[in-house]
Motif scaffolding. Structure first.
Motif, short mmCIF file in Angstrom:
data_model
loop_
_atom_site.label_atom_id
_atom_site.label_comp_id
_atom_site.label_asym_id
_atom_site.label_seq_id
_atom_site.Cartn_x
_atom_site.Cartn_y
_atom_site.Cartn_z
N ARG A 110 -14.46 0.76 -9.77
CA ARG A 110 -14.16 1.39 -8.49
C ARG A 110 -15.39 2.11 -7.95
O ARG A 110 -16.17 2.68 -8.70
N GLU A 115 -5.89 2.91 -6.42
CA GLU A 115 -4.92 2.97 -7.52
C GLU A 115 -3.89 1.84 -7.41
O GLU A 115 -3.57 1.17 -8.39
N GLU A 134 -0.07 16.07 -12.22
CA GLU A 134 -0.76 14.89 -12.75
C GLU A 134 -1.05 15.11 -14.22
O GLU A 134 -1.65 16.11 -14.60
N LEU A 165 -8.37 6.58 -2.14
CA LEU A 165 -8.06 6.64 -3.57
C LEU A 165 -6.70 6.04 -3.88
O LEU A 165 -6.51 5.38 -4.92
N ASP A 166 -5.73 6.25 -3.00
CA ASP A 166 -4.42 5.66 -3.22
C ASP A 166 -4.49 4.14 -3.20
O ASP A 166 -3.87 3.46 -4.03
N ALA A 174 -11.91 3.60 -13.37
CA ALA A 174 -10.75 2.90 -13.90
C ALA A 174 -10.75 3.13 -15.40
O ALA A 174 -11.48 2.49 -16.14
N ALA A 204 -5.53 -1.46 -8.20
CA ALA A 204 -5.80 -1.59 -9.63
C ALA A 204 -4.54 -1.94 -10.40
O ALA A 204 -4.55 -2.77 -11.32
N THR A 205 -3.43 -1.34 -10.01
CA THR A 205 -2.16 -1.65 -10.68
C THR A 205 -1.73 -3.08 -10.38
O THR A 205 -1.29 -3.82 -11.29
#
Length: 836
Positions: A742, A728, A462, A724-725, A589, A731-732
């Motif tokens: 979040r 994400e 990451e 969490l996934d 975020a 959010a995308t």
């Protein structure tokens, strides 16, 4: 002190049992009442028996009176018959009346006895016949004289009647005697049983009294033992309190000194009794001021927030100060809590620290300075600055230079470990990208690796991965681990570094292909001056690298450990906590910034500056790409260079300001062309106009203003989900809809709602610390109306819950488009409401 107070509280005497005393208080009087009632019953029984005997006597006495009356009447009749004297007739009439009265009395006494009443009826008839016979004789005497009357008397009719009367009266007496005997027998049996009961009761009472006396003796003995133990314990505590070398003060809830030992008096120059009732906080120099003393001392929920107060001073009576360490503990007493302060004189330790500081200063100045000159001189000799050296001489110079550098490293490590141990090492805390730090450490270690032909590899899952820490010190940790791995690796081997995220931690691992850590060395691997391996391996190390690395990692609230690499070598790993979500970065975020810069190197410089601030950065190189990206609505700020290959950057700004969906986008102009008009930035409505070369601090300030401006102009979406996934991905997918906040728990969501109010809430039901439905009462605007809420969960909800929210969507492969469509609809309705 707290532990001791807890033990004393656990061993403190328990209060008397209220239930036991209430039971004794109730049962005792109840037993006495029952005993009184029982004695009352016995007295009534005795009265009944007495009445029965008296009644029997009255019956027999009355029967005797009846016979006596008949005898007297018969005697009076015979006297009249013989003498003719009428005086005998008066006695006859009185006896007649007496007999009839006695018969009536007997009828009253035997009214409840049918058998006896029958006898009395027959007796009455006989008495009547007897008196009739006697009356007839008296009449004959009057009319015919004594001879005729005497003849009647001698015919024995009266004797027969009298015999029958006496027989019936005797039968009455015998029956009464038998009845009385039976009753007296019952009474005797009853009183015999009562006597037995009384004796048994007395025996039981005697045994109970003996048992009670035994329990009282046992209780008194136990009490005596407890008092003895308490006395001995108090004596021991007084002895400890008086003889300890540390000064001890006991402070009450108002901060007044209640007890002081002799050591406290010696330390402060007072007699112990002179310290009583003085203000302890003033004497100790801690938590002075007004208000609750316990609150000032940091006592909350039964514990002290700061039990140790180090490097303090107290003032002696004569005015000089004494350096001390203060340890605070709690003494729990019934109904109150006292604070015990232990004062330790650290004058000798301070003197030793001064000596150590002087030694460290000497080492720092007297060794490092000449060694630096030596290393510099050897380097000049080796490089040929003063002439070429023979090969043998050059080899000797290289050996001397390497050992001089090793000595400098040893001195630096000693100084570092001393600073860490004394708490004087300063750590800066700034956001830093761990991946970039690993890149830098690997670049710096390539020279050492090349000497052994060791390859260095990095795998970062990451990028960026931001932590808060001291960049130089954490770089020192990674460099130490890499240098150790290189030294213990075989020639041609590989040292692998990796970076991963594990929950709330960034994890760095360094592994080699060497022999691993010997079993007998593992327990002391992080101790100072500990080394393992052969002499060749040890020649390049000081034995302090791992100890320093451990202390640095611990100072960053991290953890370091070792294990075996898959290939058999050593694997050293350390973790660093990731910082909690920052409200400035949308609570997890991170701000997303668009950079339009044609020069790749300049774009990378700006990217590095912003990523160190925790921003996500997308770079484009043309005006066309910039406008397309800006219209997605994903960005919190836009950094634009004026000189672009396909169009002037200022035209891009004007084009974005003309569009409704980008009119409010915060823009920062960065350019090497100086703005010819001083008011150009204001006319273009940009956050700032920054000339190249970029002023880093000014750029950071401008980006922060842009993020704050974006937060006030873009719709705010709060997504509450523990996946969490999913956060994400959502959010995308919803980046164009607004600014994403979040939260992963009910608690973090409540904290976030206390800081700002979102326009729309996306809520999952199943959260780690409770149900997301618990948040519905908190989702209110300032005027009390509900915030538009979408339940976005893997399970459906009850119909009554559906009525409390604006939409319910079940997670599936096609739910993200439905979610985006629902959010657009709610945003449109919110905008319409605001317009009204």
């Amino acid at each position: 002190m707290t532990s001791g107070a807890g033990e004393r509280a656990a061993d403190s005497p328990r209060p008397p049992s209220r239930v036991r005393y209430v039971a004794v208080g109730v049962l005792g009087p109840l037993a006495l009442i029952l005993l009184a009632l029982w004695f009352g019953i016995q007295i009534r029984q005795l009265d009944t028996m007495r009445s029965m005997v008296r009644a029997s006597y009255d019956k027999r006495f009355t029967a005797t009176d009846l016979i006596r009356g008949l005898d007297e009447a018969e005697s009076a009749q015979r006297g009249y018959v013989i003498t003719g004297d009428t005086a005998f007739l008066g006695a006859y009439d009185a006896s007649h009346k007496k007999s009839l009265d006695s018969l009536g009395d007997l009828r009253g006494l035997y009214v409840s006895s049918p058998d006896q009443i029958a006898r009395l009826d027959r007796l009455g008839g006989l008495i009547d016949a007897k008196f009739a016979e006697m009356a007839h004789v008296i009449g004959v005497r009057r009319s015919a004289g004594g001879g005729a009357a005497g003849a009647l008397v001698t015919n024995r009719q009266g004797v027969v009647l009298m015999r029958e009367v006496r027989g019936l009266v005797a039968a009455l007496g015998n029956a009464e005697q038998s009845t009385l005997a039976d009753r007296l027998g019952s009474v005797r049996s009853y009183f015999q049983a009562m006597r037995t009961f009384v004796w048994i009761s007395m025996l039981v009472a005697g045994i109970a009294l003996l048992v009670a006396l035994w329990f009282v003796w046992r209780a008194q003995t136990a009490r005596y033992r407890v008092e003895q133990e308490a006395h001995a314990a108090a004596a021991r505590q007084r002895a400890i309190f008086a003889s300890t070398i540390d000064a001890l003060l006991i402070l009450d809830e108002s901060g007044r000194i209640r007890m002081a030992n002799a050591a406290a008096g010696r330390m402060l120059g007072y007699a112990p009794e002179e310290l009583i009732d003085r203000d302890g906080s003033t004497i100790l120099g801690v938590s002075e001021g007004d208000g609750d003393f316990h609150a000032r001392m940091g006592l909350r929920d039964g514990a002290l927030a700061q039990p140790n107060r180090l490097d303090r001073t107290v003032r002696h009576r004569d005015g000089h100060t004494i350096p001390i360490d203060i340890a605070l503990g709690l003494m729990e007493l019934p109904g109150e809590v006292h604070i015990v302060a232990s004062l330790r004189d650290i004058s000798e330790r301070k003197a030793m620290e001064r000596l150590k500081d002087e030694f460290v200063s000497t080492v720092s100045h007297e060794l490092r300075t000449p060694l630096t000159s030596v290393v510099g001189s050897l380097g000049l000799l080796r490089s040929g600055s003063v002439g070429e050296l023979p090969d043998a001489a050059r080899r000797l110079v290289e050996i001397a230079e390497n050992n001089s550098r090793r000595l400098i490293r040893l001195i630096n490590d000693i100084l570092d470990i001393e600073k860490i141990g004394s708490g004087r090492m300063h750590f800066d805390s700034v956001p830093l990208d761990v991946a970039r730090m690993l890149d830098q450490a690997i670049d710096g270690s390539r020279g050492l690796a090349s000497t052994k032909q060791v390859r260095l590899e990095l795998e970062a899952a990451e990028r960026p991965l931001i932590v808060q820490g001291d960049a130089d010190r954490l770089l020192q940790v990674v460099t130490n681990l890499l240098s150790n791995a290189v030294r213990f690796s075989p020639e041609g081997g590989t040292v692998r570094a990796s970076l991963t995220r594990d929950g709330d931690n960034a994890v760095v691992a360094i592994e080699d292909e060497g022999p691993g850590v010997p079993a007998d060395f593992r327990d002391r691997i992080f101790e100072r001056f500990s080394q393992a391996g052969d002499g060749a391996a040890m020649s390049g190390g000081t034995g302090l690298g791992l100890a320093i690395s451990r202390e640095i990692v611990l100072a960053h609230q991290g953890r370091i450990w070792f294990g075996e690499a898959p290939g058999g070598g050593a694997r050293f790993t350390f973790s660093l906590p990731l910082p909690p979500p920052d409200p400035r970065t949308e609570s997890g975020a991170r701000p997303r910034i668009l950079v339009c810069e044609a020069n790749v190197q300049a774009a990378e410089i700006v990217r590095g500056i912003l990523e160190r601030e925790g921003c996500l950065v997308d770079c484009v190189a043309t005006a066309r790409e910039a406008q397309q990206a800006a219209r997605t609505g994903r960005y919190d700020g836009f950094i634009l260079d004026v000189a672009l290959p396909d169009e002037n950057g200022l035209e891009v700004v004007r084009a974005l300001r003309r569009r409704a969906d980008t009119r409010l986008l915060p823009i920062i102009v960065v350019s090497g062309i100086v703005d010819p008009q001083s008011a150009g930035a204001a006319a273009l409505e940009v956050i700032d106009w920054i000339d190249k070369p970029v002023d880093q601090e000014r750029l950071i300030r401008a980006v922060r203003r842009a993020v704050e401006h974006s937060a006030t102009t873009r719709p705010t979406l709060l997504h509450i989900d523990d996946d969490l996934d999913m956060l994400e991905v959502t959010a995308t997918a919803l980046a164009e809809q607004g600014r994403m906040l979040r939260a992963t728990t009910v608690a973090s969501a409540r904290e976030l709602l206390g800081q700002q109010t979102p326009d729309i809430v996306i809520l999952d039901v199943a959260l780690p610390d409770g149900s997301g439905l618990e948040l519905l009462p908190d989702l209110l605007l300032a005027d009390g109306t509900a915030i538009p809420t979408i339940i976005y969960s893997a399970t459906d909800v009850l119909p009554e819950v559906r009525g409390q929210v604006d939409a319910v969507l079940v997670k599936s492969r096609r739910s993200l488009p439905n979610l985006a469509q629902t959010i657009r609809r709610l945003l449109a309705s919110v905008s319409t409401t605001d317009a009204r």
